[in-house]
Design an enzyme around this catalytic site. Structure first.
Site, PDB file in Angstrom:
ATOM      1  N   GLU A  95       8.043   2.222  -1.344  1.00 10.38           N
ATOM      2  CA  GLU A  95       9.439   1.844  -1.082  1.00 10.38           C
ATOM      3  C   GLU A  95      10.405   2.949  -1.481  1.00 10.38           C
ATOM      4  OE1 GLU A  95      10.642  -1.905  -2.854  1.00 10.38           O
ATOM      5  OE2 GLU A  95      10.147  -2.999  -1.043  1.00 10.38           O
TER       6      GLU A  95
ATOM      7  N   LYS B 225      13.421  -8.985   7.836  1.00  7.18           N
ATOM      8  CA  LYS B 225      14.161 -10.158   7.355  1.00  7.18           C
ATOM      9  C   LYS B 225      15.137 -10.651   8.423  1.00  7.18           C
ATOM     10  CE  LYS B 225      14.132  -9.002   2.443  1.00  7.18           C
ATOM     11  NZ  LYS B 225      14.978  -8.560   1.336  1.00  7.18           N
TER      12      LYS B 225
ATOM     13  N   HIS C   8     -18.616   0.681  -1.788  1.00  8.11           N
ATOM     14  CA  HIS C   8     -19.511   0.024  -0.835  1.00  8.11           C
ATOM     15  C   HIS C   8     -18.761  -0.426   0.417  1.00  8.11           C
ATOM     16  CE1 HIS C   8     -22.860  -0.167  -3.803  1.00  8.11           C
ATOM     17  NE2 HIS C   8     -21.827   0.007  -4.604  1.00  8.11           N
TER      18      HIS C   8
HETATM   19  O1  PA5 Z   1      12.118  -2.873  -5.406  1.00  4.88           O
HETATM   20  C1  PA5 Z   1      12.811  -3.710  -4.852  1.00  4.88           C
HETATM   21  O2  PA5 Z   1      14.043  -3.673  -4.920  1.00  4.88           O
HETATM   22  C2  PA5 Z   1      12.199  -4.862  -4.085  1.00  4.88           C
HETATM   23  O3  PA5 Z   1      10.823  -4.766  -3.992  1.00  4.88           O
HETATM   24  C3  PA5 Z   1      12.547  -6.187  -4.752  1.00  4.88           C
HETATM   25  O4  PA5 Z   1      12.064  -6.154  -6.075  1.00  4.88           O
HETATM   26  C4  PA5 Z   1      11.961  -7.372  -4.013  1.00  4.88           C
HETATM   27  O5  PA5 Z   1      12.333  -7.335  -2.683  1.00  4.88           O
HETATM   28  C5  PA5 Z   1      12.422  -8.668  -4.646  1.00  4.88           C
HETATM   29  O6  PA5 Z   1      13.821  -8.719  -4.651  1.00  4.88           O
HETATM   30  P1  PA5 Z   1      14.626  -9.739  -5.551  1.00  4.88           P
HETATM   31  O7  PA5 Z   1      14.380  -9.420  -6.967  1.00  4.88           O
HETATM   32  O8  PA5 Z   1      16.055  -9.533  -5.155  1.00  4.88           O
HETATM   33  O9  PA5 Z   1      14.149 -11.122  -5.205  1.00  4.88           O
END
Ligand code: PA5
Length: 551
Positions: free
Chosen positions: A403, A539, A424
């Site tokens: 990310e 989303k 394996h």
């Molecule tokens: O790193 C990030 O920002 C994302 O992976 C969030 O942690 C994830 O989408 C969860 O978001 P939230 O804490 O707003 O529910």
């Protein structure tokens, strides 16, 4: 020449802890200046007096007989002698000046020295980076200026995404009162419930899960069970969790920074509903703990309405950098893990890796290797563990790097395997398939538990040649054999990042190491490490298809 009591010698500051500064000497000896020996004045911050890398003059107060460790003093010198040496003029030829023996408090230091030295050695070697098997000959010096500039950018918060750099100094700036509240609430959960249901996804889930599994194993013998939900829409998974919880005494920790994540919200609605049916709305309020933004989001509104105990995720720390905040620390503390030690490990890593010298900073050397491989025909970084209980650390790493870095058509694709299981399955591809990857092994030198292979009279399985050997020995040999095969025959570069043991201190340091490496690595690609614009696309489509208003 071995230094002795009363010598005044030159040494280099190699580590700073809140209890003292460690100094290494050209003759191989090391020593400690305890905080009480820094200055006659009250010393709040040792770094106001000495910094890592400084060459300083110190007085030897005593020598530990067994190992020649030195007890040192700075304050025993007068101001002139104590001055830092701008150019390390005589580091190769230490000068010595004899002075009289008039030190006080020597006995206290003597008692504590072994502890300090051992702790320091452990802290200085918290994370080891071995790149003897990377095949390529990387000239780290080529990156010196760039690394220096980026380190400055991180510290001065001048790079892209600079609003989200709160994690860099969090191990010293964290909210001390909030930490005490976390520990108190965690004891309450451990005393009053059998299960903690942790409800979250992505950065609001992986740090806690990976830590709890890494430190307790996958089948822990602990009075509090931890169950994860909120990381999926799977009707089967969620139905089974709900059924499993039915009739049991459980508390909930719902975690969401935005407070609007659909996976988390749906699961929370379902488990909250079950809890309220089982113990009533009022009692349920005492069993629900929420971790969210301090002022915004649907979860925050719900907390305000219902009066749930709430922990805060600071504005300037994003999800995947939040494991050391309440997001990770509350469930981790509930699992009986020492979260203060975790922060201590992260603090030591912060001191160690906030260092722009590419010749000595392993965290940035790792980032540079990633960058080098990216520019030399590798597109996949394969995180490797030899412990199933560490496989969620790989998941955390995949999220962190994926990310943070995977933007603008750039970035290494982070993937993972757990060996020997995956030898394996994917082992064949790694050995002989497309040469697109390098491996980063997360190695723990001493396993939490071990077991010996027993004797068998008939030996029909032919295993008596391993009789009396431990599984850690076998696992280690499997690793050595695999590295040799992948590197020498498969031509797949291997980096090994190892911890001497898996405990709260080391995992805290490891998280910090990787977060800092990830920031450096992303900036080397000219990428903002702290946003995730691509996550929104699915989303929007999903909300449209689900008929959400406004989509
Ligand atoms: O790193 C990030 O920002 C994302 O992976 C969030 O942690 C994830 O989408 C969860 O978001 P939230 O804490 O707003 O529910």
């Amino acid at each position: 020449m071995i230094y002795k009591e009363n010598d005044i010698v030159f040494g280099k500051v190699t580590g700073i802890q809140n209890y003292g500064a460690f100094v290494s000497f050209e003759n191989g000896q090391i020593g400690l200046i305890h905080i009480s020996e820094i200055s006659d004045n009250f010393v709040k911050n040792i770094e106001n007096y000495v910094k890592i890398g400084d060459t300083i003059r110190v007085k030897v107060l005593g020598v530990e007989e067994k190992n020649n460790y030195l007890k040192l003093s700075l304050k025993a010198l007068d101001d002139r002698k104590r001055q830092k040496i701008k150019k390390p003029l005589s580091f190769n030829k230490p000068k010595r000046i004899k002075i009289s023996n008039n030190e006080k408090d020597f006995e206290k230091l003597k008692i504590n020295l072994n502890y300090w030295i051992n702790k320091s050695l452990e802290e200085q070697n918290m994370i080891k980076l071995d790149y003897t098997n990377i095949i390529e000959n990387i000239n780290f010096e080529d990156y010196r200026e760039q690394v220096k500039k980026i380190n400055e950018m991180i510290n001065n918060k001048t790079g892209a995404g600079n609003d989200f750099l709160g994690w860099t100094t969090w191990p010293k700036d964290f909210d001390k009162e909030e930490l005490e509240k976390i520990i108190k609430c965690a004891s309450f959960v451990r005393e009053n419930f059998n299960i903690l249901v942790v409800c979250g996804i992505g950065g609001s889930y992986l740090g806690a899960r990976s830590t709890i599994e890494a430190l307790r194993g996958l089948y822990p013998d602990d009075k509090l069970e931890i169950v994860f939900i909120g990381q999926t829409f799977s009707p089967l998974y969620i139905s089974q969790v709900i059924k499993y919880l039915t009739g049991k005494k459980f508390a909930i920790n719902v975690i969401s920074k935005s407070g609007t994540t659909t996976e988390t919200s749906i699961s929370f609605r379902l488990v909250k509903d079950l809890l309220e049916k089982q113990i009533g709305k009022e009692e349920a309020k005492k069993a629900i703990f929420a971790t969210t933004d301090k002022s915004k989001g649907a979860l925050k509104t719900l907390c305000n309405n219902e009066g749930y105990e709430t922990f805060i995720l600071p504005d300037d720390i994003g999800g995947r950098y939040s494991v050391l905040t309440a997001v990770g620390l509350f469930p981790i503390a509930c699992a009986g893990i020492d979260v203060k030690e975790m922060l201590h490990g992260a603090y030591d890593a912060m001191i160690k890796y906030d260092n722009d010298d590419i010749a000595t900073n392993d965290c940035y050397r790792y980032a540079v290797m990633r960058n080098y491989f990216y520019h030399h025909n590798k597109s996949v970084e394969l995180f490797v563990t030899y412990e199933p209980s560490l496989s969620n650390i790989s998941e955390w790493l995949k999220q962190l790097f994926g990310e943070s870095e995977g933007k603008n058509g750039k970035g290494l694709f982070p993937s993972s395997v757990t060996f020997s299981t995956d030898l394996h399955s994917l082992g064949q591809f790694i050995q002989e398939g497309s040469n697109i990857m390098f491996e980063t092994i997360i190695k723990v030198e001493n396993p939490l538990q071990d077991i010996e292979i027993p004797h068998d009279d008939l030996n029909l399985d032919g295993l008596n040649y391993l009789e009396g050997k431990t599984l850690s020995f076998v696992n280690e040999k499997a690793m050595e054999g695999t590295i040799k095969a992948h590197v020498e025959v498969g031509q797949v570069p291997n980096i090994v990042i190892s911890l001497s043991k898996m405990d709260a201190y080391h995992i805290g340091g490891l998280f910090y190491f990787f977060m800092r490496a990830c920031a450096m690595s992303s900036y080397l690609l000219d990428i903002n490490p702290f946003n995730q614009p691509g996550v929104e696309v699915y989303k929007q489509n999903m909300f449209h298809l689900l008929g959400k208003k406004g989509y």
